[in-house]
Scaffold this motif. Sequence first.
Motif, mmCIF file in Angstrom:
data_model
loop_
_atom_site.group_PDB
_atom_site.id
_atom_site.type_symbol
_atom_site.label_atom_id
_atom_site.label_comp_id
_atom_site.label_asym_id
_atom_site.label_seq_id
_atom_site.Cartn_x
_atom_site.Cartn_y
_atom_site.Cartn_z
ATOM 1 N N ARG A 172 0.827 -1.210 0.000
ATOM 2 C CA ARG A 172 0.000 0.000 0.000
ATOM 3 C C ARG A 172 0.861 1.259 0.000
ATOM 4 O O ARG A 172 0.544 2.240 -0.675
ATOM 5 C CB ARG A 172 -0.942 -0.033 1.197
ATOM 6 C CG ARG A 172 -2.022 -1.114 1.061
ATOM 7 C CD ARG A 172 -3.031 -1.083 2.178
ATOM 8 N NE ARG A 172 -4.015 -2.144 1.993
ATOM 9 C CZ ARG A 172 -4.161 -3.193 2.801
ATOM 10 N NH1 ARG A 172 -3.381 -3.310 3.873
ATOM 11 N NH2 ARG A 172 -5.067 -4.115 2.548
ATOM 12 N N HIS A 173 1.963 1.222 0.719
ATOM 13 C CA HIS A 173 2.859 2.374 0.718
ATOM 14 C C HIS A 173 3.548 2.540 -0.639
ATOM 15 O O HIS A 173 3.753 3.670 -1.102
ATOM 16 C CB HIS A 173 3.896 2.226 1.832
ATOM 17 C CG HIS A 173 3.356 2.535 3.202
ATOM 18 N ND1 HIS A 173 3.024 3.817 3.601
ATOM 19 C CD2 HIS A 173 3.076 1.732 4.254
ATOM 20 C CE1 HIS A 173 2.572 3.785 4.842
ATOM 21 N NE2 HIS A 173 2.592 2.541 5.263
ATOM 22 N N VAL A 175 2.325 1.601 -3.573
ATOM 23 C CA VAL A 175 1.302 2.109 -4.492
ATOM 24 C C VAL A 175 1.148 3.615 -4.330
ATOM 25 O O VAL A 175 1.131 4.373 -5.311
ATOM 26 C CB VAL A 175 -0.050 1.397 -4.258
ATOM 27 C CG1 VAL A 175 -1.172 2.086 -5.032
ATOM 28 C CG2 VAL A 175 0.042 -0.071 -4.666
ATOM 29 N N SER A 176 1.048 4.073 -3.092
ATOM 30 C CA SER A 176 0.900 5.496 -2.823
ATOM 31 C C SER A 176 2.139 6.276 -3.248
ATOM 32 O O SER A 176 2.033 7.355 -3.852
ATOM 33 C CB SER A 176 0.641 5.708 -1.324
ATOM 34 O OG SER A 176 0.580 7.080 -1.002
ATOM 35 N N LEU A 177 3.321 5.727 -2.968
ATOM 36 C CA LEU A 177 4.578 6.383 -3.320
ATOM 37 C C LEU A 177 4.707 6.562 -4.831
ATOM 38 O O LEU A 177 5.047 7.645 -5.320
ATOM 39 C CB LEU A 177 5.749 5.569 -2.780
ATOM 40 C CG LEU A 177 7.154 6.047 -3.122
ATOM 41 C CD1 LEU A 177 7.387 7.446 -2.576
ATOM 42 C CD2 LEU A 177 8.189 5.078 -2.583
ATOM 43 N N CYS A 178 4.432 5.497 -5.589
ATOM 44 C CA CYS A 178 4.549 5.575 -7.046
ATOM 45 C C CYS A 178 3.541 6.554 -7.630
ATOM 46 O O CYS A 178 3.853 7.292 -8.575
ATOM 47 C CB CYS A 178 4.382 4.181 -7.668
ATOM 48 S SG CYS A 178 5.805 3.094 -7.388
ATOM 49 N N ALA A 179 2.345 6.578 -7.060
ATOM 50 C CA ALA A 179 1.344 7.548 -7.522
ATOM 51 C C ALA A 179 1.841 8.969 -7.299
ATOM 52 O O ALA A 179 1.706 9.837 -8.166
ATOM 53 C CB ALA A 179 0.018 7.319 -6.801
ATOM 54 N N ASP A 180 2.441 9.223 -6.135
ATOM 55 C CA ASP A 180 2.967 10.559 -5.835
ATOM 56 C C ASP A 180 4.114 10.940 -6.765
ATOM 57 O O ASP A 180 4.296 12.121 -7.093
ATOM 58 C CB ASP A 180 3.446 10.632 -4.381
ATOM 59 C CG ASP A 180 2.293 10.672 -3.384
ATOM 60 O OD1 ASP A 180 1.148 10.927 -3.814
ATOM 61 O OD2 ASP A 180 2.536 10.429 -2.185
ATOM 62 N N GLU A 202 -6.121 -2.973 -4.786
ATOM 63 C CA GLU A 202 -5.239 -1.899 -4.316
ATOM 64 C C GLU A 202 -4.952 -0.864 -5.409
ATOM 65 O O GLU A 202 -4.149 0.052 -5.216
ATOM 66 C CB GLU A 202 -3.931 -2.479 -3.780
ATOM 67 C CG GLU A 202 -4.094 -3.336 -2.540
ATOM 68 C CD GLU A 202 -4.737 -2.581 -1.379
ATOM 69 O OE1 GLU A 202 -4.416 -1.384 -1.209
ATOM 70 O OE2 GLU A 202 -5.560 -3.178 -0.665
#
Length: 227
Positions: A172-173, A175-180, A202
């Motif tokens: 989950r981290h 996924v969020s990191l790559c999106a950012d 996810e």
Amino acid sequence: MAFQPILRLSRREVFAHEALVRGQGGQDAGEVFRHVNVDTRYQFDQACRVKAIELASRLGVPGYVSINFMPNAVYRPELCIRTTLAAARTYDFPVEKIIFEFTEGEMVEDHGHLREIVQHYHQRGFLTAFDDFGAGYSGLKLLADVATDLVKLDMALVRGLPADPRRQKILRHVVSLCADLGAELIAEGVETRDELRFLQDEGIDLFQGHLLAKPAFEALPEIHWPD
């Protein structure tokens, strides 16, 4: 070369095919790389690019062709790319449909040099991918130093994911990191439907793995689209 597809499941389309090094008798990459050393890695890297483009053109690969390159073999990107561009012209394959992958599994000697390579490839119209993220050397530092279009999540983090709360939190981290960072995530090594469903839930949309298609030697593999 063998080819394995990367699928965008939301659109039920082939996003790319990764070109995987094989021996003339179909030997796997590990066996091939045993014969590559510091003195031959540049010629090997160039030969792999040409072969991948030639086969992709001949087989009519849909979408992109994704080619692994060896950062330590590229001494000057503006010179080393000439062979790739010549092969694309010779075999009538569009350069804008080429992705270059580098792997975290290779000890990158100079992050600044790798950043220059990736920037040069972007200027030439290529997409780039960070392969095997989470498997090798200084992954987070590489992610901080080198901006790629795609990040491929290593199968070691995918395996057993639905039953492993620690892996789930890490995923989950990531996924969020790559999106950012503006990089799309690809889950590779997907082998079970439970893994696939969890990853889809996810928010991941690009997938590669034996559940969907096994690599095919000098051919396009049969794809098993999930229900």
